[in-house]
Design an enzyme around this catalytic site. Structure first.
Site, short mmCIF file in Angstrom:
data_model
loop_
_atom_site.label_atom_id
_atom_site.label_comp_id
_atom_site.label_asym_id
_atom_site.label_seq_id
_atom_site.Cartn_x
_atom_site.Cartn_y
_atom_site.Cartn_z
N ARG A 1 0.89 -1.14 0.00
CA ARG A 1 -0.08 0.01 -0.14
C ARG A 1 0.85 1.28 0.04
O ARG A 1 1.57 1.45 1.09
CB ARG A 1 -0.91 -0.05 1.34
N HIS B 1 -4.08 4.64 4.77
CA HIS B 1 -5.10 4.01 4.52
C HIS B 1 -6.30 4.38 3.95
O HIS B 1 -6.97 3.73 3.07
CB HIS B 1 -5.32 3.46 5.94
N TYR C 1 3.05 6.28 11.84
CA TYR C 1 3.65 4.71 12.19
C TYR C 1 4.37 4.34 11.13
O TYR C 1 5.08 3.23 11.51
CB TYR C 1 2.08 4.08 12.34
C1 LIG Z 1 -15.50 -5.55 11.58
C2 LIG Z 1 -14.57 -4.27 11.31
N1 LIG Z 1 -13.35 -4.16 12.46
C3 LIG Z 1 -12.68 -2.91 12.16
C4 LIG Z 1 -12.94 -2.07 11.16
C5 LIG Z 1 -12.02 -0.81 11.20
N2 LIG Z 1 -11.09 -1.24 10.08
C6 LIG Z 1 -11.16 -0.57 8.86
S1 LIG Z 1 -10.20 -1.06 7.58
C7 LIG Z 1 -9.44 -1.61 8.84
C8 LIG Z 1 -8.17 -2.66 8.44
C9 LIG Z 1 -8.06 -3.72 7.20
O1 LIG Z 1 -6.93 -4.07 6.89
P1 LIG Z 1 -6.95 -4.93 5.76
O2 LIG Z 1 -7.93 -6.16 5.84
O3 LIG Z 1 -5.45 -5.44 5.71
O4 LIG Z 1 -7.39 -4.36 4.45
P2 LIG Z 1 -6.77 -2.93 3.73
O5 LIG Z 1 -7.54 -1.89 4.29
O6 LIG Z 1 -5.28 -2.85 3.76
O7 LIG Z 1 -7.16 -3.22 2.26
C10 LIG Z 1 -10.01 -1.88 10.05
C11 LIG Z 1 -9.49 -2.69 11.17
C12 LIG Z 1 -13.92 -2.53 10.42
N3 LIG Z 1 -14.20 -1.65 9.15
N4 LIG Z 1 -14.55 -3.68 10.42
#
Ligand SMILES: Cc1ncc(C[n+]2csc(CCOP(=O)(O)OP(=O)(O)O)c2C)c(N)n1
Length: 340
Positions: free
Chosen positions: A238, A242, A251
């Site tokens: 990435r 985010h 971070y």
């Molecule tokens: C059930 C849930 N818990 C927490 C969140 C908050 N949250 C949003 S994105 C994220 C990280 C996700 O990371 P990843 O699965 O690696 O996907 P990426 O964002 O890197 O595409 C989190 C914890 C959420 N959206 N849904």
């Protein structure tokens, strides 16, 4: 780990025309991402999760899918959705507060999952249904490395293994889940290895190599069509924050990852195709020009759709609004009246 770029293959795994179509889609996706960020920055739409750096992974996978295969995306999967034919204006309108898929397109594509990993059991269920009905379609379920720590990941993969469902679990490992690096996400040596516990195959691929992702995902889909699920771990990075609400400088110091993983996948693929005489020096600029024209039309189209009524936030949730929701709605309506 499977890769094509850097191995000096005698021939490409796809025709030159298909390779050009892939690069064109990567450039389209890149321009979309850049424009979306700029639009968000000037308040045109709400928060946006950029996918810069992940174009090779998503476009390689999108080209492997058959027209009738289902995609279960997340908020990060816009490159793949654009390559599959979802109009750019649909994605922009969603970010402007409209319900998804304003155009009413007929691409087999689920709404993007924002709650992490919730789409995984849905995808398994859809694959079980396809199997039950004797459809030829397979299901591709996209998620990030962070999603593999959710209970839904376990339930979805376990069911798929037990019921031998035609589904490819496509984990795009971009190294980060917001601020959580992959090394702290799981003590497993790889994400692919987790498939073993569910009784099916897990494979790794260079996610910044669209040709390798295309091959790996095509093979995985062929296996899925014989009712054996597959977990694909696509290794990419990435490049941006985010979302537009995140500041990775807080971070993210220099990370210790190889260059093939962190390098720009669009430049890398363009360079590879140029060296092999598949594209000429003007190709990328031309693709960029065409993408910008398409984007201009998508923005015009999105601007022509009237702003949604705030009531739309509340009305479709229940048949009859429960009292607490009704009170919230009335509070919002009073606030909006006072503003006028
Ligand atoms: C059930 C849930 N818990 C927490 C969140 C908050 N949250 C949003 S994105 C994220 C990280 C996700 O990371 P990843 O699965 O690696 O996907 P990426 O964002 O890197 O595409 C989190 C914890 C959420 N959206 N849904």
């Amino acid at each position: 780990m499977h890769r094509v770029i850097g191995t000096d293959p005698a021939e490409l795994p796809v025709s030159p025309a298909e390779a050009r179509a892939m690069l064109r889609n990567m450039v389209r996706a890149r321009r979309f991402d850049e424009r979306a960020l700029a639009l968000q920055r000037r308040g045109w739409m709400s928060g946006y999760p950029p996918f810069r750096g992940q174009e090779g992974s998503q476009i390689g996978a999108a080209h492997a899918l058959a027209e009738d295969d289902w995609l279960f995306p997340t908020y990060r999967t816009n490159a793949m959705q654009i390559a599959r034919g979802i109009p750019m204006s649909d994605i922009l309108l969603f970010r402007r507060g409209h319900p998804e898929f304003d155009s009413g397109h007929d691409v087999p594509n689920f709404p993007q999952a924002i709650p992490i990993a919730t789409q995984i059991p849905h995808a398994t269920g859809a694959a079980m249904a396809a199997d039950y009905r004797g459809d030829d379609a397979a299901v591709c379920c996209y998620f990030g490395d962070g999603a593999t720590s959710e209970g839904d990941f376990h339930e979805g993969l376990n069911f798929a293994g037990v019921f031998e469902s035609p589904v490819v679990f496509f984990c795009e490992n971009n190294h980060w889940a917001i601020s959580m690096p992959r090394g702290r996400q799981t003590a497993s040596e790889t994400i692919a290895v987790k498939a073993e516990a569910y009784g099916f195959e897990g494979v790794r691929v260079d996610g910044n190599d669209p040709l390798a992702v295309y091959e790996t995902t095509s093979e995985a889909l062929a296996t899925a069509r014989t009712d054996e699920p597959v977990l694909v771990e696509s290794l990419t990075y990435r490049h941006g924050p985010h979302t537009t609400s995140d500041d990775p400088d807080r971070y993210r110091d220099d990370v210790d990852l190889p260059e093939w993983r962190t390098r720009d996948p669009v430049d890398r693929f363009a360079e590879f195709l140029r060296e092999r005489g598949v594209i000429d020096g003007a190709f990328v600029d031309e693709a960029r020009g065409a993408a910008d024209e398409e984007l201009g039309e998508a923005v015009d189209r999105a601007e022509a759709v009237p702003e949604p009524d705030p009531e739309e936030l509340f009305a479709p949730v229940y048949d009859g609004m429960p009292p607490r929701l009704e009170a919230q709605y009335e509070e919002l309506a009073a606030h909006l009246d006072a503003r006028e």
